[in-house]
Design an enzyme around this catalytic site. Structure first.
Site, PDB file in Angstrom:
ATOM      1  CB  CYS A 120      47.463  36.302  43.159  1.00 21.54           C
ATOM      2  SG  CYS A 120      46.042  37.227  42.189  1.00 21.54           S
ATOM      3  CB  SER A 121      46.900  40.250  47.087  1.00 26.14           C
ATOM      4  OG  SER A 121      46.533  41.116  45.911  1.00 26.14           O
TER       5      SER A 121
END
Length: 114
Positions: free
Chosen positions: A11-12
């Site tokens: 997840c960024s």
């Protein structure tokens, strides 16, 4: 100061929050890949209580498993049970310190409890 992050490396937003923690002087970071080391029902409930949020506010409603299991997204007890069984349902990242807990969305929210 110790900061714990419930982290998903794919997840960024989670990676950005982790970077903020790691770049902050004096912060010792504990990384919990919550998809591999699943938090218990009690741990999830305690973190949400610390953060002052209801389980339905931390639910990833768009995850396929919500439909697959027929989750009632208005039933916080059912949501907690589902999150314990399917941690992908927990919104991420969650940052926890002695000052409290936040869902770090946007990632800069992590600074609120440092």
């Amino acid at each position: 100061m110790k900061a714990t992050i419930w982290h998903n490396p794919r997840c960024s937003k989670s990676r950005s929050a982790l970077a903020i923690l790691e770049e902050t002087p004096g912060v010792e970071v504990e990384i919990i890949d919550y998809l591999k080391t699943q938090p218990t029902h009690g741990e999830i409930a305690a973190v949400f209580q610390t953060a002052g949020i209801a389980p339905h506010d931390a639910l990833r409603k768009g995850e396929a498993v919500v439909k697959e299991i027929g989750l009632d997204t208005s039933d916080d007890a059912a949501i907690l049970n589902a999150m314990a069984a399917h941690p992908i349902l927990i919104e991420r990242p969650i940052v926890i310190t002695a000052k409290g807990a936040v869902i770090a969305r946007p990632p800069e929210r992590a600074r609120e409890i440092l």
